[in-house]
Design an enzyme around this catalytic site. Sequence first.
Site, short mmCIF file in Angstrom:
data_model
loop_
_atom_site.label_atom_id
_atom_site.label_comp_id
_atom_site.label_asym_id
_atom_site.label_seq_id
_atom_site.Cartn_x
_atom_site.Cartn_y
_atom_site.Cartn_z
N PHE A 61 0.82 -1.31 0.00
CA PHE A 61 -0.06 0.08 -0.09
C PHE A 61 0.78 1.20 0.19
CE2 PHE A 61 0.15 2.17 4.15
CZ PHE A 61 0.59 1.70 4.73
N LYS A 62 1.84 1.22 0.17
CA LYS A 62 3.05 2.22 0.37
C LYS A 62 2.98 2.91 -1.00
CE LYS A 62 5.04 1.04 4.63
NZ LYS A 62 4.60 -0.24 5.09
#
Length: 450
Positions: A96-97
């Site tokens: 998700f980064k």
Amino acid sequence: MPRPLPVLPATAAFTCRRNGLTLSRDEIRALAGLDYVETAVRVMTPFVAEVLSQDELRTLCKAAYGRFSHDAVTPLVQLDHRHWLLELFHGPTLAFKDVALQLLGQLFEKFLSGGDTDITIVGATSGDTGSAAIEAVAGREHIQIFMLHPEGRVSDVQRRQMTTVLAPNVHNIAIDGSFDDAQAMVKRLFGDAEARGQVTLSAVNSINWARLMAQVVYYYYAAVRLGGPDRPIAFSVPTGNFGDIFAGYVASRMGLPIARLVVATNVNDILHRALSSGDYSAGTVTPTATPSMDIQVSSNFERLLFDLSGRDGAAITAMMGEFDRNRAMTIPADMLGGARTLFSSTSIDGDSMSLALRWAQERGGQLIDPHSAVGLAAARRLELDADIPVVTLATAHPAKFREAVERATGVRPALPARLGNLFDREERYTKLSGDYDAVKAFILAEAARG
Ligand SMILES: *Cc1c(COP(=O)(O)O)cnc(C)c1O
């Protein structure tokens, strides 16, 4: 001089209401049906309006989210009648980064281009941040990136996602030591006057406000798809540094009706102990199948405490000072009470994580990663009104943690096509001892060669 980056100070998030950074119910309703980029533009405009026009912001969002492999960018997947997954892992490095760092890369480019400032990004990674940051800035002008990882302590996929990026501005350093050792060196460098005199240092860690801002977007995106704002939604968030879930808190403060935010930790449970009993005390880190959550002290948690204290900077400075001295403190009852109106928490051990992973596979038809499984286990453990949809944030693609997924399910997730020949590509990185001066000398020399 380039204009400053639109990175608001740490305190800016909470002045939402006063400064008109909220979205009204009607404004939230109007998000229904908008695509991800347009949702992002509407949600982030109030934060960057002083430095970017809406069209400029849209252009940056299109470039950032055009690199995601799913047209919905962060698709929602239904597991059963009430449980949903919000898949945040369709970016270039499968965690998700990317959602925040792809945008950050665009912002850096926008504000550095045409100027004569070169920045030197230095970070330490336990795996996912490093590759996402490198992917976001590889090949960009005016930027050098130095990423320290603890040698032998990141997965092969994670290491190769960093070390096979051969752009000349990317410098991977394998440190003989732990993640904490690497992180300590980075912190020391940022406080080193000699280093600061030679390069313009920049951080990309999860307390970076622009990262939080970009993460607020997907809470809105998911909620309006499930009936928000006219129906409150609960979110369960696998938590390490308290960044992802703090973005949910900001979304709530901006006006999104959120019924619950579930802090899901693994056995490294300082946040669960803090929220359930006020016991904020750091132990030693236990390695788990969810390494991105093997964290004791979460930088962003201080931000929540600050807000809960009524934004009393002096009180928080005193509390954190006590924590730094004793590695322990007690959170006052009134602040705890405030936190509990929105947050629930639970700690998930390896067995519960594996059970949730299998449940998702057998009942929901989805192969998920261990971090997402910690979130899902917490979501299912939580007792909430039955009519409230619960969205678990799926933070990594299962292929990123293949061994653990295979152990729990017997199925070895295939590497997605976008990783291509990851295991055949050339790797490039420099091994250094855990000696600060050697690391500093290397960074300064390489940055000067620019
Ligand atoms: C970073 C990370 C987390 C933890 O996110 P925080 O913002 O640090 O709480 C969870 N899962 C994965 C896969 C991650 O990479």
